[in-house]
Design a protein around this motif. Structure first.
Motif, PDB file in Angstrom:
ATOM      1  N   ILE A 182       0.834  -1.204   0.000  1.00 47.06           N
ATOM      2  CA  ILE A 182       0.000   0.000   0.000  1.00 47.06           C
ATOM      3  C   ILE A 182       0.869   1.253   0.000  1.00 47.06           C
ATOM      4  CG2 ILE A 182      -1.641   1.344   1.377  1.00 47.06           C
ATOM      5  CD1 ILE A 182      -2.834  -1.447   2.219  1.00 47.06           C
ATOM      6  N   LEU A 183       1.904   1.264   0.800  1.00 44.15           N
ATOM      7  CA  LEU A 183       2.768   2.443   0.903  1.00 44.15           C
ATOM      8  C   LEU A 183       3.659   2.648  -0.315  1.00 44.15           C
ATOM      9  CD1 LEU A 183       3.903   2.164   4.624  1.00 44.15           C
ATOM     10  CD2 LEU A 183       2.314   3.849   3.642  1.00 44.15           C
ATOM     11  N   LYS A 184       4.123   1.567  -0.916  1.00 41.94           N
ATOM     12  CA  LYS A 184       5.154   1.667  -1.951  1.00 41.94           C
ATOM     13  C   LYS A 184       4.671   1.389  -3.374  1.00 41.94           C
ATOM     14  CE  LYS A 184       8.227   2.155   1.359  1.00 41.94           C
ATOM     15  NZ  LYS A 184       9.066   3.322   1.522  1.00 41.94           N
ATOM     16  N   CYS A 185       3.551   0.681  -3.537  1.00 42.89           N
ATOM     17  CA  CYS A 185       3.182   0.184  -4.872  1.00 42.89           C
ATOM     18  C   CYS A 185       1.809   0.625  -5.368  1.00 42.89           C
ATOM     19  CB  CYS A 185       3.217  -1.341  -4.891  1.00 42.89           C
ATOM     20  SG  CYS A 185       4.721  -2.073  -4.219  1.00 42.89           S
ATOM     21  N   VAL A 186       0.895   0.892  -4.457  1.00 48.33           N
ATOM     22  CA  VAL A 186      -0.486   1.151  -4.853  1.00 48.33           C
ATOM     23  C   VAL A 186      -0.625   2.403  -5.715  1.00 48.33           C
ATOM     24  CG1 VAL A 186      -1.309   2.539  -2.884  1.00 48.33           C
ATOM     25  CG2 VAL A 186      -2.845   0.905  -3.993  1.00 48.33           C
ATOM     26  N   VAL A 230      -4.996  -0.498  -5.845  1.00 47.29           N
ATOM     27  CA  VAL A 230      -5.323  -1.433  -4.770  1.00 47.29           C
ATOM     28  C   VAL A 230      -5.790  -2.771  -5.314  1.00 47.29           C
ATOM     29  CG1 VAL A 230      -5.861   0.363  -3.073  1.00 47.29           C
ATOM     30  CG2 VAL A 230      -7.672  -0.513  -4.544  1.00 47.29           C
ATOM     31  N   ASP A 231      -6.174  -2.787  -6.593  1.00 50.17           N
ATOM     32  CA  ASP A 231      -6.677  -4.018  -7.195  1.00 50.17           C
ATOM     33  C   ASP A 231      -5.644  -4.730  -8.058  1.00 50.17           C
ATOM     34  OD1 ASP A 231      -6.524  -2.296  -9.343  1.00 50.17           O
ATOM     35  OD2 ASP A 231      -8.654  -2.414  -9.857  1.00 50.17           O
ATOM     36  N   GLY A 232      -4.426  -4.180  -8.174  1.00 47.47           N
ATOM     37  CA  GLY A 232      -3.356  -4.811  -8.938  1.00 47.47           C
ATOM     38  C   GLY A 232      -3.484  -4.677 -10.446  1.00 47.47           C
ATOM     39  N   HIS A 233      -4.467  -3.925 -10.910  1.00 49.66           N
ATOM     40  CA  HIS A 233      -4.676  -3.813 -12.356  1.00 49.66           C
ATOM     41  C   HIS A 233      -3.768  -2.796 -13.039  1.00 49.66           C
ATOM     42  CE1 HIS A 233      -7.822  -6.663 -13.190  1.00 49.66           C
ATOM     43  NE2 HIS A 233      -8.458  -6.281 -12.115  1.00 49.66           N
ATOM     44  N   GLY A 234      -3.070  -1.970 -12.281  1.00 44.88           N
ATOM     45  CA  GLY A 234      -2.180  -1.000 -12.905  1.00 44.88           C
ATOM     46  C   GLY A 234      -2.936  -0.009 -13.759  1.00 44.88           C
ATOM     47  N   PHE A 235      -2.218   0.643 -14.647  1.00 47.15           N
ATOM     48  CA  PHE A 235      -2.790   1.644 -15.544  1.00 47.15           C
ATOM     49  C   PHE A 235      -2.134   1.461 -16.902  1.00 47.15           C
ATOM     50  CE2 PHE A 235      -3.045   3.337 -11.270  1.00 47.15           C
ATOM     51  CZ  PHE A 235      -4.367   3.766 -11.194  1.00 47.15           C
ATOM     52  N   GLY A 292      14.141   1.435  -5.780  1.00 47.32           N
ATOM     53  CA  GLY A 292      14.128   2.724  -5.067  1.00 47.32           C
ATOM     54  C   GLY A 292      13.110   2.817  -3.952  1.00 47.32           C
ATOM     55  N   SER A 293      12.540   1.697  -3.547  1.00 46.10           N
ATOM     56  CA  SER A 293      11.475   1.721  -2.536  1.00 46.10           C
ATOM     57  C   SER A 293      11.975   2.070  -1.144  1.00 46.10           C
ATOM     58  CB  SER A 293      10.763   0.367  -2.482  1.00 46.10           C
ATOM     59  OG  SER A 293      11.629  -0.623  -1.938  1.00 46.10           O
ATOM     60  N   GLY A 294      13.260   1.866  -0.883  1.00 42.39           N
ATOM     61  CA  GLY A 294      13.782   2.068   0.458  1.00 42.39           C
ATOM     62  C   GLY A 294      13.589   0.857   1.356  1.00 42.39           C
ATOM     63  N   LEU A 295      12.985  -0.198   0.836  1.00 46.33           N
ATOM     64  CA  LEU A 295      12.796  -1.417   1.619  1.00 46.33           C
ATOM     65  C   LEU A 295      14.063  -2.270   1.573  1.00 46.33           C
ATOM     66  CD1 LEU A 295       9.225  -2.449   0.374  1.00 46.33           C
ATOM     67  CD2 LEU A 295       9.813  -1.344   2.543  1.00 46.33           C
ATOM     68  N   ASN A 296      14.312  -2.996   2.636  1.00 44.51           N
ATOM     69  CA  ASN A 296      15.439  -3.921   2.607  1.00 44.51           C
ATOM     70  C   ASN A 296      15.062  -5.143   1.775  1.00 44.51           C
ATOM     71  OD1 ASN A 296      14.200  -5.960   4.295  1.00 44.51           O
ATOM     72  ND2 ASN A 296      14.719  -4.742   6.090  1.00 44.51           N
ATOM     73  N   GLU A 297      16.030  -5.988   1.476  1.00 46.71           N
ATOM     74  CA  GLU A 297      15.800  -7.120   0.572  1.00 46.71           C
ATOM     75  C   GLU A 297      14.751  -8.099   1.098  1.00 46.71           C
ATOM     76  OE1 GLU A 297      18.907  -5.932   1.145  1.00 46.71           O
ATOM     77  OE2 GLU A 297      19.701  -5.512  -0.851  1.00 46.71           O
ATOM     78  N   ASP A 298      14.731  -8.318   2.415  1.00 48.31           N
ATOM     79  CA  ASP A 298      13.717  -9.217   2.977  1.00 48.31           C
ATOM     80  C   ASP A 298      12.320  -8.649   2.773  1.00 48.31           C
ATOM     81  OD1 ASP A 298      15.522 -11.184   3.878  1.00 48.31           O
ATOM     82  OD2 ASP A 298      15.849 -10.113   5.770  1.00 48.31           O
ATOM     83  N   ASP A 299      12.164  -7.344   2.993  1.00 44.65           N
ATOM     84  CA  ASP A 299      10.857  -6.720   2.807  1.00 44.65           C
ATOM     85  C   ASP A 299      10.457  -6.708   1.334  1.00 44.65           C
ATOM     86  OD1 ASP A 299      10.453  -6.292   5.513  1.00 44.65           O
ATOM     87  OD2 ASP A 299      11.140  -4.221   5.479  1.00 44.65           O
ATOM     88  N   VAL A 300      11.413  -6.469   0.433  1.00 45.82           N
ATOM     89  CA  VAL A 300      11.112  -6.538  -1.002  1.00 45.82           C
ATOM     90  C   VAL A 300      10.620  -7.935  -1.354  1.00 45.82           C
ATOM     91  CG1 VAL A 300      12.112  -6.509  -3.324  1.00 45.82           C
ATOM     92  CG2 VAL A 300      12.648  -4.661  -1.716  1.00 45.82           C
ATOM     93  N   ALA A 301      11.300  -8.951  -0.864  1.00 47.12           N
ATOM     94  CA  ALA A 301      10.887 -10.330  -1.139  1.00 47.12           C
ATOM     95  C   ALA A 301       9.464 -10.569  -0.640  1.00 47.12           C
ATOM     96  CB  ALA A 301      11.862 -11.318  -0.489  1.00 47.12           C
ATOM     97  N   GLU A 302       9.164 -10.091   0.551  1.00 51.33           N
ATOM     98  CA  GLU A 302       7.821 -10.272   1.107  1.00 51.33           C
ATOM     99  C   GLU A 302       6.767  -9.565   0.267  1.00 51.33           C
ATOM    100  OE1 GLU A 302       7.721  -9.274   5.264  1.00 51.33           O
ATOM    101  OE2 GLU A 302       9.316 -10.694   5.739  1.00 51.33           O
ATOM    102  N   VAL A 303       7.064  -8.359  -0.213  1.00 49.23           N
ATOM    103  CA  VAL A 303       6.103  -7.633  -1.056  1.00 49.23           C
ATOM    104  C   VAL A 303       5.909  -8.364  -2.384  1.00 49.23           C
ATOM    105  CG1 VAL A 303       5.659  -5.484  -2.319  1.00 49.23           C
ATOM    106  CG2 VAL A 303       6.474  -5.385   0.040  1.00 49.23           C
ATOM    107  N   LEU A 304       7.002  -8.814  -2.998  1.00 52.65           N
ATOM    108  CA  LEU A 304       6.874  -9.568  -4.249  1.00 52.65           C
ATOM    109  C   LEU A 304       6.048 -10.830  -4.036  1.00 52.65           C
ATOM    110  CD1 LEU A 304      10.482  -9.181  -5.719  1.00 52.65           C
ATOM    111  CD2 LEU A 304       8.378  -8.114  -6.574  1.00 52.65           C
TER     112      LEU A 304
END
Length: 152
Positions: free
Chosen positions: A34-38, A43-48, A81-93
Motif C-alpha cells: 500500500i505504501l510503496k506500490c499502490v 489497490v486491485d493490482g490492475h495498474g494503468f 528505489g522503494s527504500g525497503l530492505n531485501e527481505d521486505d522486497v521479497a515479502e512484497v513480491l
C-alpha cells in the motif's frame, strides 16, 4: 479516468515520505504494498496500462516463474528505489504474486527470499524497459502471455 489518476497521484504523494531507507520496517507485506506500490498498480493490482503500468492480475506469475523475469521484477525502478530492505522486497513480491498471479502462477513457483533479491539487485540489467521487452519477447515465443506494456 482523470479521477483515478488524481487519486493515484494523491496516494503516491502521501507515500513519498515513507521512501527513506528502511532497514527493518516491521510492517506487513500488504502495508508495504500500500505504501510503496499502490500509487502505480492500484489497490486491485490492475495498474494503468494506458500510461504504461502493467496489470498484475493473472499475469504477474509469468515473470515470477522465469529467472530473467524474476530479475526484472526485483529491478523495477520503484522496487529498487522503494527504500525497503531485501527481505521486505521479497515479502512484497511474494504478496503480489500470492494475491494476483492466479492462473499465471507456474506449478514450480518458488517464493522470493531476501538473499535472492540481494543477488538480483546486484545484476546489471541495463535499461529496465529494454530488459523487460527481451524477457517478454522470449516468453511470448514460448507461448506465455505477459501484461500489456505500451512503452516505446
Amino acid at each position: 479516468m482523470i479521477r483515478r489518476l488524481l487519486f493515484t497521484a494523491a496516494v503516491a504523494a502521501t507515500a513519498m515520505p515513507a521512501m527513506a531507507v528502511d532497514t527493518s520496517s516491521g510492517r506487513t507485506a500488504q502495508t508495504n504494498y500500500i505504501l510503496k506500490c499502490v500509487g502505480c498498480h492500484g489497490v486491485d493490482g490492475h495498474g494503468f496500462s494506458e500510461v504504461g503500468i502493467p496489470d498484475f492480475v493473472n499475469l504477474i506469475g509469468t515473470f515470477a516463474g522465469d529467472e530473467a523475469g524474476r530479475a526484472y521484477l526485483a529491478n523495477v525502478p520503484n522496487v529498487v528505489g522503494s527504500g525497503l530492505n531485501e527481505d521486505d522486497v521479497a515479502e512484497v513480491l511474494n504478496f503480489i504474486i500470492a494475491r494476483w498471479a492466479g492462473s499465471s502462477l507456474p506449478k514450480d513457483y518458488r517464493p522470493f527470499d531476501g538473499a535472492e533479491v540481494a543477488r538480483l539487485h546486484a545484476l546489471d540489467v541495463g535499461n529496465i524497459v529494454d530488459y523487460r521487452r527481451v524477457v517478454a519477447a522470449r516468453l511470448a515465443d514460448l507461448g506465455i502471455e505477459t501484461a500489456e506494456y505500451p512503452w516505446p
